[in-house]
Motif scaffolding. Structure first.
Motif, short mmCIF file in Angstrom:
data_model
loop_
_atom_site.label_atom_id
_atom_site.label_comp_id
_atom_site.label_asym_id
_atom_site.label_seq_id
_atom_site.Cartn_x
_atom_site.Cartn_y
_atom_site.Cartn_z
N GLN A 1 2.12 -2.96 12.19
CA GLN A 1 2.91 -2.92 10.97
C GLN A 1 3.94 -4.04 11.06
OE1 GLN A 1 2.95 -0.14 8.13
NE2 GLN A 1 1.04 -1.07 8.79
N GLU B 1 2.67 11.97 11.15
CA GLU B 1 2.23 10.60 10.86
C GLU B 1 1.25 10.14 11.94
OE1 GLU B 1 5.87 8.51 8.53
OE2 GLU B 1 6.16 8.56 10.68
N ARG C 1 -1.80 9.65 4.65
CA ARG C 1 -1.85 8.28 5.20
C ARG C 1 -2.33 8.20 6.64
NH1 ARG C 1 3.82 9.06 4.30
NH2 ARG C 1 5.06 9.24 6.20
N ASP C 2 -2.39 6.95 7.09
CA ASP C 2 -2.63 6.56 8.48
C ASP C 2 -4.02 6.98 9.00
OD1 ASP C 2 0.00 5.82 8.11
OD2 ASP C 2 0.84 7.46 9.29
N TRP D 1 12.72 6.10 14.95
CA TRP D 1 13.21 5.86 13.59
C TRP D 1 14.70 6.18 13.43
CZ3 TRP D 1 11.25 2.55 10.58
CH2 TRP D 1 9.87 2.35 10.52
N ASN E 1 6.58 -2.16 13.33
CA ASN E 1 6.52 -0.77 13.78
C ASN E 1 5.11 -0.44 14.26
OD1 ASN E 1 6.77 -0.71 10.64
ND2 ASN E 1 5.99 1.33 10.96
N ASP E 2 4.50 0.61 13.83
CA ASP E 2 3.29 1.14 14.47
C ASP E 2 2.24 0.11 14.89
OD1 ASP E 2 4.66 3.06 13.09
OD2 ASP E 2 3.04 3.55 11.73
N TRP F 1 12.50 -3.03 8.26
CA TRP F 1 11.24 -2.50 7.72
C TRP F 1 11.05 -2.95 6.26
CZ3 TRP F 1 9.62 0.59 3.70
CH2 TRP F 1 8.31 1.08 3.78
C1 FRU Z 1 5.06 5.64 10.91
C2 FRU Z 1 4.88 5.19 9.47
C3 FRU Z 1 3.48 5.47 9.00
C4 FRU Z 1 3.28 4.47 7.91
C5 FRU Z 1 4.01 3.29 8.46
C6 FRU Z 1 4.65 2.42 7.43
O1 FRU Z 1 6.01 4.95 11.62
O2 FRU Z 1 5.83 5.82 8.66
O3 FRU Z 1 3.25 6.80 8.60
O4 FRU Z 1 1.94 4.19 7.66
O5 FRU Z 1 5.01 3.79 9.32
O6 FRU Z 1 5.17 1.28 8.00
#
Ligand code: FRU
Length: 592
Positions: free
Chosen positions: A160, A313, A260-261, A400, A143-144, A168
């Motif tokens: 990610q 996020e 986060r992030d 998502w 992902n990200d 995931w």
């Molecule tokens: C966004 C997210 C982030 C988090 C990550 C986890 O897509 O939910 O906020 O850090 O993915 O994989």
């Protein structure tokens, strides 16, 4: 090839060679690895099986749990566990099997037979929908995008990553590099889970002045450690971003709630590091400052602005320039999920000023700005130290709502093309953020595109696309009240429509190919058109994605498609036969 090796092993009457499987009952199976001479232990995955907790126990000490969807009834694909780090050690897997697994003395689940030791894990692309010039992981879930930085001619992109399946989970930072943003070299995992948790999203900077004391030009990554709670940690690299050492003082930022992030950036004006992270459930971005990347002071909170209907996020802060005047503004990106303009995930932005402590937004709280109007554009974050002061970003091309159901197997998800952000003026004088594919993308174009001009009729004019990898560049004008449709289609009768009606563009993928994996997928997406009389649109196709841009960057719209055979035709149809296509250019795109 994996399958061949496994087939030989599977024909043995007992459990796979070199492995001893011991079912203790009470949902606990121990697999001892007696033979460490092979490169991999291949784990059989069934995507709809529940996760089993796999504790690799090395000389009696357990590594952090890996959640693996070990196959019960069928094997969808295998994932590799690398054995090189365990040479000379005693290795056993302590497996807490998930719901639905059966006792091996009653009936043996398929995973115990098919688990095998192997020297091969095939990375040959077998995926019909893997794009060619977009970044994808070699295998597993992505992902990200994370930690992007540019240094000495190399673009670093972390992401990610779940190395243990195309769903995931088990978040690591995968790592790829590129010198052209179109071809990617894959590197071993850069940051793996530890005692503080799995490694969620974050950013990285090159600490040119060694403010952290981690060494000259150390690459410092800041990310969220996620276990029972979320807190921010750092790790540094002294080999240019290939391997990282976790800081012994982690975590460096804590809060009594989910947050986060972190996005770290150097602030020229204050000579300090800043960081922005989100409190997802409060719809807030929090700003911090630090002299050394280790000690952080919370400066302010920004919220109650824009779309606050869903979690915030992956924030980002970047200086963006107005190319006409050279003026710069700070742009805060906030990715939200769900709540996007066409449902699900999307990126919103705020233009404003920042003094190193507080972000002041130019627009009223109720104003919502979208960076991209498609359904497959999320977690947009910027490159640190992009050349020439450019504001460059990349996004995860998924949503998502259905990310885990996309019709690929060995890997799941691609990143968008790199894009440059600029400031454009709205009619009322306020700024909006313009988005265009980065100029590096143009290196893919063939020198002599097919070029034509015509007046679009009601019955349509059609032209062959050069290939499944192409760019369609068109300028056109339509009299008031008329509309024009640009239809991409294949011989199976599958098509997508981009319709311009004078005020907006609507992209419809209801007949685009495979859409039935999720009802939210085929929802049309709509972008507001610019007021320009002559419209300019660019569409970039790479196997399973269509990225669409206004020629000046007024809007962008990114959508995935899964046609059963590639689209090979573009048809231009006007409802009143009156739209003038001033130029239609069809570029074939190839990597040199
Ligand atoms: C966004 C997210 C982030 C988090 C990550 C986890 O897509 O939910 O906020 O850090 O993915 O994989």
């Amino acid at each position: 090839m994996i399958l061949a090796v496994c087939a030989i092993v599977m024909s043995l009457p007992v459990f796979a060679q070199g492995l001893r499987v011991d079912d203790l009952g009470n949902r606990n199976v121990i697999v001892r690895i007696d033979d460490l001479s092979k490169k991999f232990l291949l784990l059989p995955i069934q995507e709809d099986a529940p996760e089993s907790g796999v504790y690799v126990t090395v000389d009696g000490v357990a590594e952090p749990c890996r959640n693996v969807r070990l196959a019960i009834d069928r094997v969808d694909y295998m994932v590799p566990l690398e054995l090189a780090p365990y040479q000379g050690k005693v290795v056993a897997l302590d497996i807490h099997v998930g719901e639905g697994h059966r006792r091996t003395d009653v009936i043996k689940d398929v995973c115990w037979d098919k688990m095998c030791l192997s020297d091969d894990y095939s990375l040959e692309n077998v995926e019909k929908y893997r794009p060619v010039f977009h970044h994808t992981p070699q295998y597993g879930w992505m992902n990200d995008p994370n930690g992007m930085f540019y240094h000495e001619g190399v673009w670093h992109l972390y992401y990610q990553f779940n190395p243990y399946g195309s769903m995931w989970g088990n978040m690591h930072w995968g790592h790829s590099t590129s010198t052209d943003l179109l071809t990617w070299e894959h590197h071993p995992v850069a940051i793996a889970p530890d005692q503080w948790g799995t490694i969620f999203s974050g950013s990285a900077v090159v600490d040119k002045n060694n403010t952290s004391g981690f060494g000259e030009n150390a690459v410092v990554a800041m990310y969220t450690s996620c276990s029972l709670t979320q807190k921010q940690s750092i790790a540094y690299s002294n080999d240019g971003g290939l391997t990282f050492t976790k800081y012994e003082g982690n975590p460096v930022v804590t809060a009594p709630q989910e947050c986060r992030d972190p996005k770290v950036f150097w602030n020229e004006e204050t000579g300090c590091w800043n960081c922005v992270l989100v409190s997802p459930l409060e719809y807030e971005a929090w700003f911090y400052s630090s002299p050394d990347l280790k000690h952080w002071t919370k400066e302010s909170e920004f919220g109650a602005h824009g779309n606050t209907s869903a979690i915030w996020e992956c924030p980002d802060m970047i200086k963006v320039t107005d190319p006409e005047t050279g003026k710069t503004k700070w742009v805060l990106l906030v990715n939200i999920n769900p709540g996007g303009p066409a449902g699900g995930s999307a990126t919103q932005y705020f233009v404003g000023d920042f003094d190193g402590k507080t972000f002041v937004c130019d627009t009223a709280p109720e104003v919502v700005n979208w960076l991209d109007y498609g359904k497959d554009h999320y977690a947009t974050v910027s490159w640190s130290d992009a050349p020439e002061g450019r504001a460059m970003v990349i996004a995860w091309m998924s949503n998502w709502q259905y990310a885990t159901q996309l019709p690929t197997r060995q890997f799941r998800s691609a990143n968008s093309l790199a894009r440059d952000l600029t400031l454009l003026k709205n009619a009322d004088g306020s700024y909006r953020v313009g988005v265009l594919p980065s100029k590096e993308v143009e290196a893919l174009r063939n020198a002599k595109p097919f070029t034509t001009s015509f007046t679009a009729g009601k019955t349509g004019r059609s032209f062959s696309l050069p290939s499944a990898l192409c760019e369609i560049d068109m300028t056109f004008s339509c009299p008031k009240g008329s509309q024009v449709t640009f239809r991409l289609s294949n011989s199976e009768g599958e098509y997508t429509d981009l319709v311009y009606d004078g005020t907006s563009y609507t992209f419809d993928r209801t007949a685009s190919g495979i859409i039935d994996f999720n009802n939210d997928f085929a929802v049309p997406t709509v972008a507001p058109a610019s007021a320009d009389k002559v419209q300019h649109v660019r569409m970039i196709l790479d196997v399973s994605s269509i990225e669409m841009f206004d020629g000046k960057g007024w809007w962008a719209m990114t959508n995935l498609v899964f046609p059963n055979t590639p689209y090979d035709k573009i048809e231009v149809i006007s409802n009143n036969g009156n739209c003038r296509v001033k130029s239609l250019k069809l570029y074939n795109l190839t990597q040199n």
